[in-house]
Motif scaffolding. Structure first.
Motif, PDB file in Angstrom:
ATOM      1  N   UNK A 101       8.577  19.728  -9.458  1.00  0.00           N
ATOM      2  CA  UNK A 101       7.774  19.859 -10.673  1.00  0.00           C
ATOM      3  C   UNK A 101       6.546  18.955 -10.650  1.00  0.00           C
ATOM      4  N   UNK A 102       6.392  18.184  -9.576  1.00  0.00           N
ATOM      5  CA  UNK A 102       5.259  17.275  -9.484  1.00  0.00           C
ATOM      6  C   UNK A 102       5.481  15.930 -10.138  1.00  0.00           C
ATOM      7  N   UNK A 103       6.724  15.647 -10.532  1.00  0.00           N
ATOM      8  CA  UNK A 103       7.026  14.350 -11.134  1.00  0.00           C
ATOM      9  C   UNK A 103       7.328  13.312 -10.055  1.00  0.00           C
ATOM     10  N   UNK A 159       6.317   4.882   0.923  1.00  0.00           N
ATOM     11  CA  UNK A 159       5.997   6.260   0.561  1.00  0.00           C
ATOM     12  C   UNK A 159       6.596   6.580  -0.799  1.00  0.00           C
ATOM     13  N   UNK A 160       5.866   7.345  -1.593  1.00  0.00           N
ATOM     14  CA  UNK A 160       6.331   7.775  -2.904  1.00  0.00           C
ATOM     15  C   UNK A 160       6.619   9.272  -2.854  1.00  0.00           C
ATOM     16  N   UNK A 161       7.818   9.649  -3.301  1.00  0.00           N
ATOM     17  CA  UNK A 161       8.212  11.056  -3.319  1.00  0.00           C
ATOM     18  C   UNK A 161       7.972  11.670  -4.695  1.00  0.00           C
ATOM     19  N   UNK A 191       0.854  -1.187   0.000  1.00  0.00           N
ATOM     20  CA  UNK A 191       0.000   0.000   0.000  1.00  0.00           C
ATOM     21  C   UNK A 191       0.893   1.243   0.000  1.00  0.00           C
ATOM     22  N   UNK A 192       0.669   2.109  -0.976  1.00  0.00           N
ATOM     23  CA  UNK A 192       1.511   3.288  -1.167  1.00  0.00           C
ATOM     24  C   UNK A 192       0.789   4.559  -0.733  1.00  0.00           C
ATOM     25  N   UNK A 193       1.558   5.501  -0.236  1.00  0.00           N
ATOM     26  CA  UNK A 193       1.058   6.843   0.054  1.00  0.00           C
ATOM     27  C   UNK A 193       2.084   7.841  -0.464  1.00  0.00           C
ATOM     28  N   UNK A 194       1.655   9.076  -0.658  1.00  0.00           N
ATOM     29  CA  UNK A 194       2.547  10.115  -1.173  1.00  0.00           C
ATOM     30  C   UNK A 194       3.192  10.848  -0.001  1.00  0.00           C
ATOM     31  N   UNK A 195       4.510  10.968  -0.033  1.00  0.00           N
ATOM     32  CA  UNK A 195       5.240  11.668   1.023  1.00  0.00           C
ATOM     33  C   UNK A 195       4.949  13.163   0.980  1.00  0.00           C
ATOM     34  N   UNK A 196       4.972  13.798   2.139  1.00  0.00           N
ATOM     35  CA  UNK A 196       4.736  15.237   2.201  1.00  0.00           C
ATOM     36  C   UNK A 196       5.913  16.022   1.629  1.00  0.00           C
ATOM     37  N   UNK A 197       7.119  15.540   1.839  1.00  0.00           N
ATOM     38  CA  UNK A 197       8.317  16.251   1.385  1.00  0.00           C
ATOM     39  C   UNK A 197       8.496  16.122  -0.120  1.00  0.00           C
ATOM     40  N   UNK A 236       8.325   6.596  10.346  1.00  0.00           N
ATOM     41  CA  UNK A 236       7.089   7.242  10.785  1.00  0.00           C
ATOM     42  C   UNK A 236       5.866   6.813   9.979  1.00  0.00           C
ATOM     43  N   UNK A 237       6.021   5.866   9.050  1.00  0.00           N
ATOM     44  CA  UNK A 237       4.877   5.453   8.237  1.00  0.00           C
ATOM     45  C   UNK A 237       3.795   4.822   9.108  1.00  0.00           C
ATOM     46  N   UNK A 238       2.531   5.144   8.851  1.00  0.00           N
ATOM     47  CA  UNK A 238       1.444   4.492   9.601  1.00  0.00           C
ATOM     48  C   UNK A 238       1.365   3.010   9.262  1.00  0.00           C
TER      49      UNK A 238
END
Length: 214
Positions: free
Chosen positions: A138-140, A132-134, A93-99, A124-126
């Motif tokens: 540029x949003x890439x 996590x995906x960074x 299960x993937x989530x997008x990193x804040x950084x 710190x991942x739940x």
């Protein structure tokens, strides 16, 4: 042009390669790992001493997760632990990193202990997130904390270019050289609309994944 990278003053600084070793096949993708280590060492002005001999002498009972490190003086160290593959049918299960990553940061292109952001975010991942995906400024899509990212957008697997700010993973390089993966910029929308998403590294291979909220 002189490389902008030099080993930091931190006595704990190391180059890193993490590999799968089996009694039957030795080091999986060993040649690619060696080439990446040599490339990183050249960029940092490090001359490894005895790393090849240490790898050649390695042996163990059963498959092993092997970690080769080289310090700023070029001295290698090998540590290892029994390797257990992921259960068949595993889906991460993937989530997008804040950084957001800086695509121009040269440290992103070499595998070293200079990865405090990744280690901190991974710790710190739940419980309901496996990776996590960074993204970059540029949003890439860049990479995961311990993996590269791959997606099938309808014409086979693609993975982001190094210029977007990511590690040239050994699995990634091997798949590109084998013609099984193409290089292409990826956005979050691409992942949300992808037919399949995978993350992967040389130790674990490709791992089927789903983006949370998709």
């Amino acid at each position: 042009m002189e490389s902008p990278l030099r080993p930091p003053a931190d006595q704990g600084f190391r180059l890193i390669e993490t590999m799968l070793w089996t009694p039957e096949g030795g080091f999986q993708r060993g040649d690619v790992h060696r080439k990446r280590l040599a490339f990183a060492a050249r960029r940092l002005g490090i001359a490894p001493v005895g790393a090849e001999a240490a790898l050649a002498a390695f042996t163990a009972d059963g498959p092993q997760r092997v970690r080769l490190t080289v310090n700023a003086e070029g001295m290698p160290e090998i540590t290892h632990a029994p390797y257990s593959p992921l259960p068949e049918g595993t889906v991460w299960r993937l989530a997008v990193a804040e950084t957001r990553l800086d695509a121009d940061d040269p440290w992103l292109g070499v595998k070293t202990t200079q990865r405090q952001l990744y280690d901190r975010d991974r710790a710190a991942m739940p419980a309901d997130v496996d990776e996590l995906i960074y993204l970059n400024g540029a949003g890439h899509v860049c990479e995961g904390t311990i993996t590269n990212v791959f997606a099938d957008l309808g014409q086979g697997l693609v993975t982001p270019p190094i210029s977007d700010g990511l590690l040239p993973g050994v699995l990634r390089s091997s798949l590109i050289c084998a013609g099984k993966v193409r290089i292409q910029h990826l956005t979050l929308d691409d992942l949300l609309n992808a037919g399949e998403i995978y993350v992967g590294n040389s130790l674990r291979g490709l791992i089927t994944s789903v983006l949370q909220g998709a």
